[in-house]
Structures are given as structure tokens and as C-alpha cells.
Design an enzyme around this catalytic site. Structure first.
Site, PDB file in Angstrom:
ATOM      1  N   LEU A  37     -31.139  -1.833  -4.708  1.00 18.07           N
ATOM      2  CA  LEU A  37     -31.812  -3.060  -5.469  1.00 18.07           C
ATOM      3  C   LEU A  37     -33.409  -3.035  -5.112  1.00 18.07           C
ATOM      4  O   LEU A  37     -34.200  -3.204  -6.273  1.00 18.07           O
ATOM      5  CB  LEU A  37     -31.115  -4.412  -5.175  1.00 18.07           C
ATOM      6  CG  LEU A  37     -29.806  -4.327  -5.485  1.00 18.07           C
ATOM      7  CD1 LEU A  37     -29.126  -5.503  -5.049  1.00 18.07           C
ATOM      8  CD2 LEU A  37     -29.318  -4.104  -6.894  1.00 18.07           C
ATOM      9  N   ASP A  87     -39.448  -1.530  10.112  1.00 11.43           N
ATOM     10  CA  ASP A  87     -38.297  -1.611  10.619  1.00 11.43           C
ATOM     11  C   ASP A  87     -37.791  -3.012  11.263  1.00 11.43           C
ATOM     12  O   ASP A  87     -38.407  -3.480  12.221  1.00 11.43           O
ATOM     13  CB  ASP A  87     -38.113  -0.514  11.712  1.00 11.43           C
ATOM     14  CG  ASP A  87     -36.659  -0.338  12.266  1.00 11.43           C
ATOM     15  OD1 ASP A  87     -35.696  -1.249  11.757  1.00 11.43           O
ATOM     16  OD2 ASP A  87     -36.376   0.496  13.079  1.00 11.43           O
ATOM     17  N   ASN A 113     -35.848  -8.167   0.738  1.00 11.04           N
ATOM     18  CA  ASN A 113     -34.511  -7.428   0.036  1.00 11.04           C
ATOM     19  C   ASN A 113     -33.795  -6.721   1.276  1.00 11.04           C
ATOM     20  O   ASN A 113     -32.531  -6.752   0.901  1.00 11.04           O
ATOM     21  CB  ASN A 113     -35.028  -6.651  -1.347  1.00 11.04           C
ATOM     22  CG  ASN A 113     -33.733  -5.493  -1.464  1.00 11.04           C
ATOM     23  OD1 ASN A 113     -32.865  -5.847  -2.013  1.00 11.04           O
ATOM     24  ND2 ASN A 113     -34.082  -4.182  -1.122  1.00 11.04           N
ATOM     25  N   SER A 166     -30.303 -12.907  -0.904  1.00  9.35           N
ATOM     26  CA  SER A 166     -29.172 -13.419  -0.179  1.00  9.35           C
ATOM     27  C   SER A 166     -27.794 -12.744  -1.202  1.00  9.35           C
ATOM     28  O   SER A 166     -27.843 -11.678  -1.847  1.00  9.35           O
ATOM     29  CB  SER A 166     -28.829 -14.788  -0.134  1.00  9.35           C
ATOM     30  OG  SER A 166     -27.757 -15.136   0.643  1.00  9.35           O
ATOM     31  N   TYR A 201     -21.207  -9.620   7.471  1.00  5.94           N
ATOM     32  CA  TYR A 201     -22.206  -9.542   6.528  1.00  5.94           C
ATOM     33  C   TYR A 201     -22.489 -10.656   5.606  1.00  5.94           C
ATOM     34  O   TYR A 201     -23.148 -11.407   5.515  1.00  5.94           O
ATOM     35  CB  TYR A 201     -21.929  -8.227   5.459  1.00  5.94           C
ATOM     36  CG  TYR A 201     -22.705  -8.260   4.295  1.00  5.94           C
ATOM     37  CD1 TYR A 201     -24.206  -8.047   4.379  1.00  5.94           C
ATOM     38  CD2 TYR A 201     -22.173  -8.399   3.198  1.00  5.94           C
ATOM     39  CE1 TYR A 201     -24.891  -7.948   3.107  1.00  5.94           C
ATOM     40  CE2 TYR A 201     -22.989  -8.430   1.874  1.00  5.94           C
ATOM     41  CZ  TYR A 201     -24.134  -8.021   2.013  1.00  5.94           C
ATOM     42  OH  TYR A 201     -25.011  -8.152   0.734  1.00  5.94           O
ATOM     43  N   LYS A 205     -25.209 -13.814   5.211  1.00  5.24           N
ATOM     44  CA  LYS A 205     -25.910 -13.977   3.905  1.00  5.24           C
ATOM     45  C   LYS A 205     -25.901 -15.617   3.865  1.00  5.24           C
ATOM     46  O   LYS A 205     -26.572 -16.366   3.138  1.00  5.24           O
ATOM     47  CB  LYS A 205     -25.063 -13.479   2.753  1.00  5.24           C
ATOM     48  CG  LYS A 205     -25.307 -11.960   2.616  1.00  5.24           C
ATOM     49  CD  LYS A 205     -26.612 -11.670   2.193  1.00  5.24           C
ATOM     50  CE  LYS A 205     -27.463 -10.589   3.025  1.00  5.24           C
ATOM     51  NZ  LYS A 205     -28.615 -10.295   2.506  1.00  5.24           N
TER      52      LYS A 205
HETATM   53  N1  LIG Z   1     -25.289  -4.210  -3.486  1.00  2.00           N
HETATM   54  C1  LIG Z   1     -24.681  -5.296  -3.828  1.00  2.00           C
HETATM   55  O1  LIG Z   1     -23.679  -5.637  -4.353  1.00  2.00           O
HETATM   56  C2  LIG Z   1     -25.190  -6.631  -3.208  1.00  2.00           C
HETATM   57  C3  LIG Z   1     -24.753  -7.939  -3.537  1.00  2.00           C
HETATM   58  C4  LIG Z   1     -25.519  -8.974  -3.196  1.00  2.00           C
HETATM   59  C5  LIG Z   1     -26.519  -9.062  -2.206  1.00  2.00           C
HETATM   60  N2  LIG Z   1     -27.166  -7.743  -1.972  1.00  2.00           N
HETATM   61  C6  LIG Z   1     -28.188  -7.750  -1.039  1.00  2.00           C
HETATM   62  O2  LIG Z   1     -29.314  -6.923  -1.596  1.00  2.00           O
HETATM   63  C7  LIG Z   1     -30.119  -6.471  -0.799  1.00  2.00           C
HETATM   64  C8  LIG Z   1     -30.405  -5.038  -0.834  1.00  2.00           C
HETATM   65  O3  LIG Z   1     -29.141  -4.241  -0.571  1.00  2.00           O
HETATM   66  P1  LIG Z   1     -28.608  -2.921  -1.465  1.00  2.00           P
HETATM   67  O4  LIG Z   1     -27.334  -3.307  -2.284  1.00  2.00           O
HETATM   68  O5  LIG Z   1     -29.798  -2.545  -2.561  1.00  2.00           O
HETATM   69  O6  LIG Z   1     -28.269  -2.056  -0.247  1.00  2.00           O
HETATM   70  P2  LIG Z   1     -28.952  -0.576   0.115  1.00  2.00           P
HETATM   71  O7  LIG Z   1     -28.956   0.307  -1.115  1.00  2.00           O
HETATM   72  O8  LIG Z   1     -28.373  -0.052   1.415  1.00  2.00           O
HETATM   73  O9  LIG Z   1     -30.507  -0.862   0.518  1.00  2.00           O
HETATM   74  C9  LIG Z   1     -30.822  -1.606   1.678  1.00  2.00           C
HETATM   75  C10 LIG Z   1     -32.085  -1.374   1.928  1.00  2.00           C
HETATM   76  O10 LIG Z   1     -32.545  -2.093   3.223  1.00  2.00           O
HETATM   77  C11 LIG Z   1     -33.168  -1.218   4.160  1.00  2.00           C
HETATM   78  N3  LIG Z   1     -32.783  -1.341   5.356  1.00  2.00           N
HETATM   79  C12 LIG Z   1     -31.901  -1.606   6.177  1.00  2.00           C
HETATM   80  N4  LIG Z   1     -32.079  -1.723   7.419  1.00  2.00           N
HETATM   81  C13 LIG Z   1     -33.309  -1.952   7.627  1.00  2.00           C
HETATM   82  C14 LIG Z   1     -34.072  -2.105   8.597  1.00  2.00           C
HETATM   83  N5  LIG Z   1     -33.906  -2.122  10.081  1.00  2.00           N
HETATM   84  N6  LIG Z   1     -35.465  -2.186   8.552  1.00  2.00           N
HETATM   85  C15 LIG Z   1     -35.817  -2.120   7.222  1.00  2.00           C
HETATM   86  N7  LIG Z   1     -35.317  -1.877   6.045  1.00  2.00           N
HETATM   87  C16 LIG Z   1     -33.764  -1.743   6.210  1.00  2.00           C
HETATM   88  C17 LIG Z   1     -32.472   0.235   3.871  1.00  2.00           C
HETATM   89  O11 LIG Z   1     -33.269   1.204   4.145  1.00  2.00           O
HETATM   90  P3  LIG Z   1     -32.983   2.441   4.764  1.00  2.00           P
HETATM   91  O12 LIG Z   1     -32.493   3.303   3.404  1.00  2.00           O
HETATM   92  O13 LIG Z   1     -33.699   3.301   5.536  1.00  2.00           O
HETATM   93  O14 LIG Z   1     -31.471   2.420   5.526  1.00  2.00           O
HETATM   94  C18 LIG Z   1     -32.593   0.093   2.179  1.00  2.00           C
HETATM   95  O15 LIG Z   1     -33.844   0.594   1.746  1.00  2.00           O
HETATM   96  C19 LIG Z   1     -29.337  -6.782   0.650  1.00  2.00           C
HETATM   97  O16 LIG Z   1     -30.095  -7.831   1.109  1.00  2.00           O
HETATM   98  C20 LIG Z   1     -28.056  -7.015   0.136  1.00  2.00           C
HETATM   99  O17 LIG Z   1     -27.483  -7.939   1.017  1.00  2.00           O
HETATM  100  C21 LIG Z   1     -26.422  -6.719  -2.395  1.00  2.00           C
END
Ligand SMILES: NC(=O)c1ccc[n+]([C@@H]2O[C@H](COP(=O)([O-])OP(=O)(O)OC[C@H]3O[C@@H](n4cnc5c(N)ncnc54)[C@H](OP(=O)(O)O)[C@@H]3O)[C@@H](O)[C@H]2O)c1
Length: 325
Positions: A37, A87, A113, A166, A201, A205
Site C-alpha cells: 500500500l 528500520d 504506513n 491502522s 496483529y 492495530k
Molecule cells: N493489506 C491489507 O489488507 C491491510 C489492511 C489493513 C491495514 N493494512 C496496513 O497497511 C500497512 C501496509 O501494509 P501492506 O499491506 O502494504 O503490507 P506489506 O506489503 O507487507 O508492506 C509493509 C511495509 O512495511 C515495511 N516494514 C515492515 N517492517 C518494517 C520495519 N521494521 N521497518 C521499516 N519498514 C518495515 C515493509 O518493508 P519490507 O518490504 O522491507 O519488509 C513494507 O514496505 C500496514 O500498516 C498494515 O497493517 C493492510
């Protein structure tokens, strides 16, 4: 209406609007923007003319790949996007990033994010890693950058946005631990937390929701807009650390694309004063879509308690940081 009804209704019938508001002249930071995202939000914001767009990423080479991809798919100039290391599992890294970002001329958007949804127990900086990454470091970074957000508001007569990504899953769990004498201590205890770790998780949130609700009023009149949002279920890399529940949900196939989910992040990053302290879902302000617990009397007490514990934790990392509020 119930939280699950709201979830299915949004996933099946609502398409968040395609972002059109200009970011010209603005400096935007997006954490975790090499994939998922965050990356799609970055692509929209580059397309919408941001002057400076900082991809705050744990892995710089993955960030450079994302930068190239975004540059090749938008008209943004080659000097707009920068990749900076961050990080969230390391407080030193958060502090170094914040110190570098504090030397920017302005910060119009801090889009928090980055996050993890892991099935594996591990510790980072003395806390369970989900808590460190999703909660402690996320708010540590916000607090460290508040002076720059506030000075941007004054100097440029604008309203910078501090946006926390969140999730609606904050309403899918129970949180009896909020009554414990020290909640973080309980949650960091592997033996005590073992039975409920599957909901760590969503709990992280919920903690984000509780903290935002406590600190948003402290920013009234500061010029900074603090909002928080639910992107809906989106097909990203979030399940990569073995989160079985997410894999099942993705398999059901009504998850949003990352591009559509990214629109909800951009909506909050572009939102005005009406969004301050408010929950956004489907790209719109809608506090009625928050789960009942954070809005209840117990939820208010839980917010106060979690914030006071978190404040002590971040003060320990960076003395004086909570006075930035
Ligand atoms: N996908 C969904 O359905 C959904 C729904 C509701 C909320 N969200 C929220 O949306 C946000 C983005 O998630 P996403 O779904 O896009 O997941 P994602 O594709 O796994 O992306 C997560 C991002 O966070 C980074 N990250 C993880 N650990 C980190 C750390 N220690 N330091 C810095 N960056 C770090 C990852 O980097 P790396 O690639 O290096 O690991 C990646 O860039 C999250 O907060 C998640 O809770 C997602």
C-alpha cells in the site's frame, strides 16, 4: 451495524475514489513504501506532483527498485523521489531517520504506513516485535517529527498531515489485557501471550487506534492534522511472515488491489481539518465505522492507560519527546 457487515459491504460494494488532489510544493514521507500500500500511495502522490517524496524503507535497494518503478510509471521528475533508510525495529534507526528528516525545509505529510503481521514470536528492542514496529516506533517517529510538522504549518501557513495506517481488524478482537497493571509487560511475556498471539496483529492495530484517540486532542490548535485510517482488505505482502488468517482472506479473493487500497492512504494524506482526530475508511471520514470498544467508556480508559505506558516507553528512548505534542 456490525463490524463484519461493514467489512463485507466495503469490500464488495465500495470503490474508494481515484485521488486527484494536487501535492504540488509538498514534501511527503511514506514509511514502508518499497511494496504494498505504501508503494501505491507513493505512486499516486508522485503522479499528483509532490515536490519531494521520501520512501522511508528498511531495505534501501528494494526502495531504489520502487523509486525506479514509480518514476517509470509517472511523469514525476528524476529528482523528486529519495530513498532513505528506516528500520522501525531499531530505535537508533528511527532516531537517525528523524534527525535527518528534521533538517528538511518542510514536511507536509508523514504517512506512517509500515507494519508487520507476523506469526512468529520475536523480540526487538526489548518488546515483542509487532509492538516495537507497529506501535512504539511508529509513534516515536511521529513524536520526533512533530516539531518539523508544526513549524511547517507556521512557516508555510499550511496544515501538515500526520496519518497512521491502522485497520478495521482492531474491532475483530477482545482486549482483556488492558486491565492488567502493565499492559506492555503482559504483552511482552511470551508465556502469558502465547494463547492469544494469533490476534497480535489486530491488537497492534487496536493499540494504534487507542493512542491516536488519546493524542489527537493534544494537537488541537497546533496546525497539524492527525488522522488514522482503514484501507480495507488488500492483496499485499502483509501475509509473508506466515499469517495464516490473512492468507485465507486473500484466498477468498475479494481483497482490493494495492492500487485501490493505496487510494485510501492518499485520501487521508490529502484530507483537511475535518479529518483531525477522525477515523477514515473507504477514503472518507467516518467515526461511526470505528469499533465499539475504542468509543466506549472502557475504551477511553484503555486509551489513557496505553498512552501513559507508551509515553513512559518513548521517554525512556528519547527523554523529553512527549513534550513535542
Ligand atoms: N493489506 C491489507 O489488507 C491491510 C489492511 C489493513 C491495514 N493494512 C496496513 O497497511 C500497512 C501496509 O501494509 P501492506 O499491506 O502494504 O503490507 P506489506 O506489503 O507487507 O508492506 C509493509 C511495509 O512495511 C515495511 N516494514 C515492515 N517492517 C518494517 C520495519 N521494521 N521497518 C521499516 N519498514 C518495515 C515493509 O518493508 P519490507 O518490504 O522491507 O519488509 C513494507 O514496505 C500496514 O500498516 C498494515 O497493517 C493492510
Amino acid at each position: 451495524m456490525g463490524v463484519f457487515y461493514n467489512h463485507f459491504h466495503s469490500q464488495l460494494f465500495v470503490q474508494p475514489a481515484y485521488p486527484t488532489r494536487s501535492f504540488a510544493g509538498e514534501t511527503v514521507i511514506i514509511t514502508g513504501s518499497n511494496v504494498g500500500l505504501g508503494k501505491e500511495a507513493a505512486r499516486h502522490i508522485a503522479r499528483l506532483g509532490a515536490s519531494k517524496l521520501i520512501l522511508a524503507v528498511r531495505n534501501v535497494s528494494a526502495g531504489e527498485e520502487a523509486k525506479k518503478d514509480i518514476e517509470n510509471t509517472t511523469q514525476c521528475g528524476r529528482s523528486v523521489i529519495e530513498v532513505w533508510q528506516l528500520d522501525l525495529a531499531s530505535y537508533e534507526s528511527v532516531k537517525a531517520f528523524a534527525s535527518r528528516a528534521s533538517s528538511l525545509q518542510r514536511i507536509d505529510v508523514l504517512l506512517e504506513n509500515a507494519g508487520i503481521a507476523t506469526a512468529q514470536w520475536s523480540m526487538a528492542e526489548g518488546h515483542e516485535r509487532t509492538l516495537t514496529v507497529n506501535v512504539i516506533s511508529t509513534f516515536l517517529l511521529a513524536l520526533l517529527l512533530l516539531p518539523k510538522l508544526k513549524s511547517t504549518a507556521k512557516q508555510f501557513n499550511t496544515e501538515p498531515r500526520l496519518t497512521v495506517v491502522s485497520s478495521e481488524v482492531h474491532g475483530w478482537i477482545k482486549f482483556p489485557e488492558w486491565n492488567d497493571p502493565n499492559v506492555f509487560e503482559t504483552l511482552d511475556n511470551k508465556e502469558k501471550a502465547k494463547a492469544s498471539f494469533g490476534s497480535r496483529y489486530p491488537l497492534s492495530k487496536l493499540l494504534e487506534v487507542l493512542v491516536v484517540r488519546e493524542i489527537a486532542p493534544k494537537l488541537d490548535g497546533s496546525g497539524v492534522i492527525l488522522n488514522y485510517l482503514n484501507p480495507g482488505l488488500c492483496r499485499t505482502e502483509l501475509g509473508r511472515e506466515g499469517n495464516f488468517a490473512l492468507k485465507i482472506l486473500y484466498a477468498i479473493r475479494f481483497a482490493r488491489t494495492t492500487e485501490v487500497g493505496g487510494r485510501t492512504l492518499v485520501a487521508s494524506a490529502a484530507a483537511g481539518r475535518e479529518s483531525h482526530g477522525k477515523w477514515m475508511t473507504d477514503g472518507k471520514v467516518n467515526d461511526n465505522m470505528l469499533a465499539p470498544f475504542p468509543r466506549s467508556n472502557d475504551g477511553k480508559k484503555a486509551s489513557e492507560k496505553i498512552w501513559s505506558e507508551l509515553a513512559a516507553i518513548v521517554e525512556n528512548i528519547q527523554p523529553g519527546v512527549t513534550s513535542n505534542l
